[in-house]
Design an enzyme around this catalytic site. Structure first.
Site, PDB file in Angstrom:
ATOM      1  N   PHE A   1       7.095   5.964   1.280  1.00  0.00           N
ATOM      2  CA  PHE A   1       5.986   5.095   0.919  1.00  0.00           C
ATOM      3  C   PHE A   1       6.566   3.874   0.219  1.00  0.00           C
ATOM      4  O   PHE A   1       7.731   3.881  -0.180  1.00  0.00           O
ATOM      5  CB  PHE A   1       5.049   5.849  -0.042  1.00  0.00           C
ATOM      6  CG  PHE A   1       3.679   6.111   0.520  1.00  0.00           C
ATOM      7  CD1 PHE A   1       3.519   6.654   1.778  1.00  0.00           C
ATOM      8  CD2 PHE A   1       2.534   5.808  -0.219  1.00  0.00           C
ATOM      9  CE1 PHE A   1       2.245   6.908   2.282  1.00  0.00           C
ATOM     10  CE2 PHE A   1       1.267   6.051   0.288  1.00  0.00           C
ATOM     11  CZ  PHE A   1       1.128   6.607   1.528  1.00  0.00           C
TER      12      PHE A   1
ATOM     13  N   GLN B   1      -6.140  -4.253  -7.057  1.00  0.00           N
ATOM     14  CA  GLN B   1      -5.152  -4.231  -5.979  1.00  0.00           C
ATOM     15  C   GLN B   1      -5.781  -4.609  -4.643  1.00  0.00           C
ATOM     16  O   GLN B   1      -6.830  -4.086  -4.278  1.00  0.00           O
ATOM     17  CB  GLN B   1      -4.553  -2.825  -5.857  1.00  0.00           C
ATOM     18  CG  GLN B   1      -3.542  -2.707  -4.732  1.00  0.00           C
ATOM     19  CD  GLN B   1      -2.748  -1.415  -4.826  1.00  0.00           C
ATOM     20  OE1 GLN B   1      -3.213  -0.353  -4.430  1.00  0.00           O
ATOM     21  NE2 GLN B   1      -1.565  -1.491  -5.401  1.00  0.00           N
TER      22      GLN B   1
ATOM     23  N   ARG C   1       2.794  -3.113  -3.090  1.00  0.00           N
ATOM     24  CA  ARG C   1       1.636  -3.651  -2.375  1.00  0.00           C
ATOM     25  C   ARG C   1       1.308  -5.087  -2.760  1.00  0.00           C
ATOM     26  O   ARG C   1       0.929  -5.896  -1.909  1.00  0.00           O
ATOM     27  CB  ARG C   1       0.413  -2.769  -2.644  1.00  0.00           C
ATOM     28  CG  ARG C   1       0.513  -1.467  -1.896  1.00  0.00           C
ATOM     29  CD  ARG C   1      -0.662  -0.571  -2.183  1.00  0.00           C
ATOM     30  NE  ARG C   1      -0.519   0.662  -1.414  1.00  0.00           N
ATOM     31  CZ  ARG C   1      -1.332   1.711  -1.534  1.00  0.00           C
ATOM     32  NH1 ARG C   1      -2.338   1.674  -2.380  1.00  0.00           N
ATOM     33  NH2 ARG C   1      -1.152   2.783  -0.803  1.00  0.00           N
TER      34      ARG C   1
ATOM     35  N   HIS D   1      -8.995  -3.033  -2.839  1.00  0.00           N
ATOM     36  CA  HIS D   1      -8.707  -1.620  -2.586  1.00  0.00           C
ATOM     37  C   HIS D   1      -8.798  -0.751  -3.820  1.00  0.00           C
ATOM     38  O   HIS D   1      -9.366   0.337  -3.777  1.00  0.00           O
ATOM     39  CB  HIS D   1      -7.296  -1.529  -2.000  1.00  0.00           C
ATOM     40  CG  HIS D   1      -6.842  -0.127  -1.682  1.00  0.00           C
ATOM     41  ND1 HIS D   1      -7.530   0.688  -0.811  1.00  0.00           N
ATOM     42  CD2 HIS D   1      -5.775   0.595  -2.091  1.00  0.00           C
ATOM     43  CE1 HIS D   1      -6.896   1.855  -0.711  1.00  0.00           C
ATOM     44  NE2 HIS D   1      -5.839   1.830  -1.493  1.00  0.00           N
TER      45      HIS D   1
END
Lengths: 587, 231
Positions: free
Chosen positions: A119, A240, A286, A353
């Protein structure tokens, strides 16, 4: 007005993973525990989590909780509290194995152990290589977790109030939280639920943005309740934007797509992440990937007729891997983007998000607020976990795979601490008559029909303000203007009316009550953003493009009263290991 | 686009009726739920459950042009007009498209939908081979939307006695889980003229499942396991 009343030892508001994990801890200790949820538990937003849950099990390659801790602190852009982060990363392996023992259907490796995948933002040896840390049930990890936890609560005989909407907390003069007034949606009748301790686990609020990966129910109900109870919200400027929402519609395409080997390209077919994050490319944090995509699109390198998105390419992975490891995202891409990733790239764009901020809490799940006696005093009887809480383990930017971990680690911890609290507070305190007035006034306010402002119009206007003024890149002037517009909108909201005055399953009334919470959350977010004069993690301020640790290595606190801001220091001291001092953050 | 939607509000005293709506919406790329939410912004009294809006939570199950499905993953452009929307059949209607799912959930709870294993918990995970884990595929993905059970005539007649396809699929999910130790008790519980054997294999459930799952096949396997243990 005398309210019907039900009495429990402990009350949990919200039936996502955090609430259900805490409820299980309490019910397995033979306490009477009630879970109040505005939807049937398995409709909660945890169900939509896809990629995985981080734990340094080391099933695929050597791993260590200390490396996970380093990654989480770096990912947080050093705004995360290091004591809480150490606690979470240390607890991860045991907590994940416990979920397996509960029956969670994790995918498996050939040796029978839990499958793990790579990830973003996760390294081995403190940034020296890629870690394989996200434990997964295909790409339906959240679904598997939520159903497993609900099932265990059925076994433990937890009492569920399904489709009850929590209106406001009930407090006495000394500030003890004694339960909640909830609206039974089916009948339209209010109910007082009394409990010696209450947990807020109401999830996020990314529905304040126009394009969002979130379920329609993510409206910040717990945040509104906390604000109205006099509790500030922490770090609300940090929202985010997930790099890969399906362009235009916002549905989430998990980071697992890149973890399994997918990558982003611009209209020239260039793997542009190699320029923005030379070492980790598509698996950078991210916030880094989202800024890169927006920068590419603004530079005219976007894909499609409008040039307004980039492509996520997966076809090189082969049909077998996509079908076995990413079946859910294949489904979503085919349905919502009309692209089968086995053959064609998926159009993606950064999409609201996850809320890193929330109700200030500590690693035991206790809600903490400044009082006359100290800056971080526990609010007696009140707990908060999961996305609605700010421990803070995510700081200015959350790592993928850390939200499912957050909810179960702190759901469990809060459940345990609530057990201690109940032992120390064995007798119910009397509920003063006036303690339910706030909640009932909230309900009575909507007994107003006739001409007035429209609820759907205000909702859409709020979402547009957040998108235009509080997105991936922000500016001082834009934020100031956004705050003014949001204040005007709040005025309009005070004149809003409800055109459906019926009682039975009145979803229009629920939407009106939700909008009040969303507006307060949106104001908290945009005011906090306007106040922070630096760029850190998800908060990118073009007029203050660099991180400023000298002046801004601190948490913000937003108070409802006067929209006031205050600040408190970041906890840089971990529990047992050396601190990770802030250093420049590159990927 | 034209819609014909089942309306019922018990407070009004009026009998249920179908109401016509017209909506100015370009159907390309939109789902049925998008249209319903747009209609609700115009007529706030129109009531429906919804949450994830992407086919994973199972809230917005309804009867769409005669077939059960989820509004959020039903492409608007594929539907014949007027689009006829009714609540899931066979269950009491609370209001408009919202049904009372109490019996459906009770059947789910009745199959003991949780892993039962009496061994001391190991310090690490219980091991399960990829092949053993693959047995759960096609069963664990169920989201309890109730499309299948409310398309099943056996469930319409006996919702209190017949577990129904959704509950039986979950029973199967635990029966085949290599970690579960209650297989025999689970089979005993289902060996009953109503709980399992009201299924006559007409496969309505398979036809409507939004996840493409196959409860009929799972029910067949439970029946074979019952046969196997008698011989």
């Amino acid at each position: 007005m005398s309210l019907p009343k039900r009495t429990f030892d402990a009350l949990v508001i919200g039936a996502g993973g955090g609430g259900l994990r805490a409820a299980l801890q309490l019910a397995d200790a033979d306490l009477k525990v009630a879970v109040v949820s505005k939807v049937f538990p398995t409709r909660s937003h945890t169900v939509a989590a896809q990629g995985g849950i981080n734990a340094a099990l080391g099933n695929v390659s050597p791993d260590n909780w200390h490396w996970h801790m380093y990654d989480t602190i770096k990912g947080s852009d050093y705004l995360g509290d290091q004591d809480a982060i150490e606690f979470m990363c240390r607890a991860a392996a045991q907590t994940v194995r416990e979920l397996e023992h509960y029956g969670l259907p994790f995918s498996r490796l050939d040796n029978g152990k839990i499958y793990q995948r790579t990830f973003g933002g996760q390294s081995a040896h403190f940034g020296q290589g890629q870690a394989v840390r996200a434990c997964a049930a295909a790409d339906r990890t959240g679904h598997a977790m939520l159903h497993t936890l609900y099932q265990q609560n059925i076994r433990a005989k937890t009492h569920f109030f399904d489709e009850f909407y929590a209106l406001d907390l009930v407090k006495d003069e000394e500030g003890y939280v004694l339960g909640v007034v909830a609206l039974e949606i089916e009948t339209g009748e209010p109910l007082l639920i009394e409990a010696r301790t209450t947990l807020l686990a109401t999830g996020g609020a990314a529905r304040i943005f126009r394009t969002s990966t979130n379920a329609l129910i993510n409206t910040g109900d717990g945040l509104g309740m906390a604000l109205r109870a006099g509790i500030p919200l922490q770090d609300m400027e940090f929202f985010q934007f997930h790099p890969t929402g399906i362009a235009g519609v916002g549905n989430l395409i998990s980071e697992a797509a890149r973890g399994e080997g997918g990558f982003l390209v611009n209209r020239h077919g260039e793997r542009f992440m190699q320029r923005y994050a030379p070492e980790t490319t598509d698996l950078a944090s991210r916030d880094v990937v989202s800024r890169a995509i927006v920068t590419e699109v603004r530079a005219g390198n976007g894909c499609g007729e409008q040039g307004d998105h980039v492509w996520l390419k997966l076809d090189h992975l082969g049909a077998d891997k996509i079908k076995s490891r990413l079946p859910g995202i294949r489904d979503l891409a085919r349905r919502f983007a009309h692209a089968d990733p086995i053959e064609a790239p998926i159009p993606v764009f950064p999409t609201a998000h996850y809320m890193m901020g929330g109700i200030p809490s500590n690693r035991h799940g206790q809600v903490v607020a400044p009082t006359a006696t100290g800056p971080e005093e526990a609010v007696p009887g009140l707990y908060a976990v999961g996305e609605c809480a700010c421990v803070s383990v995510h700081g200015a930017n959350r790592l993928g795979g850390n939200s499912l971990l957050d909810i179960v680690v702190f759901g469990r911890a809060a459940g345990s601490h609530m057990l201690d609290y109940l032992r120390e507070n064995p007798y119910p305190r009397p509920i003063p008559r006036e303690a339910t007035e706030l909640a009932l006034a909230r309900l009575a306010r909507w007994e107003r029909g006739g001409p007035g402002e429209s609820i759907p119009e205000i909702r859409e206007a709020m979402r547009k303000i957040m998108e235009d003024h509080c997105g991936v890149f922000r500016s001082s002037a834009g934020l100031r203007e956004g705050v003014e517009k949001m204040q005007v909108l709040r005025e309009r909201f005070s004149r809003a009316v409800l055109h459906d005055q019926s009682k039975i399953f009145n979803t229009a009334r629920i939407e009106a009550l939700e909008l009040e919470n969303m507006l307060q959350t949106a104001l908290a977010s945009i005011v906090s953003a306007s106040g922070r004069h630096e760029s850190r993690g998800a908060h990118s301020q073009v007029d203050f493009p660099v991180r400023d640790d000298k002046n801004w290595l601190k948490h913000s606190l937003y108070f409802l009263e006067g929209g006031r801001l205050d600040y408190k220091p970041v906890r840089l001291k971990p529990l047992t290991v050396e601190s990770f001092p802030p250093v420049p953050r590159t990927y | 686009m034209r819609f014909s939607i089942y309306r019922y509000n018990p407070e009004s005293g009026a009998k249920p009726s179908m109401q016509d709506y017209t909506l100015d919406i370009a159907p390309e790329g939109k789902m049925l739920l998008d249209a319903i939410l747009a209609l609700k912004d115009i007529d706030p009294t129109l009531s429906v459950r919804r949450s994830c809006r992407e086919g994973v939570c199972g809230s917005d199950a309804m009867n769409i042009n005669g077939q059960n499905g989820l509004a959020c993953i039903t492409p608007l452009a594929d539907l014949k007009q007027p689009i006829e929307l009714r609540p899931l059949p066979g269950l009491p209607v609370i209001r408009d498209l919202i049904v009372d799912l109490t019996q459906f959930y009770q059947q789910y709870r009745s199959i003991q939908p949780y892993l039962i294993n009496h061994d001391p918990e190991p310090e690490i995970e219980r091991l399960q081979s990829p092949a053993e884990r693959a047995e759960l595929d096609g069963a664990y993905e169920c989201m309890l939307c109730a499309c299948c059970s409310t398309a099943c005539p056996s469930f319409w007649w006996n919702p209190d006695k017949f577990v129904g396809p959704a509950g039986l699929l979950q029973a199967y999910r635990f029966i085949v889980d290599s970690r579960d130790q209650a297989t025999n008790a689970r089979l005993d519980d289902l060996e009953d003229p109503y709980r399992l054997f009201r299924c006559h294999g007409i496969m309505n459930c398979v036809e409507v499942c939004p996840k493409g799952l196959n409860p009929t096949e799972a029910i067949g396997r439970i029946k074979s396991l019952l046969v196997d243990r008698t011989v």
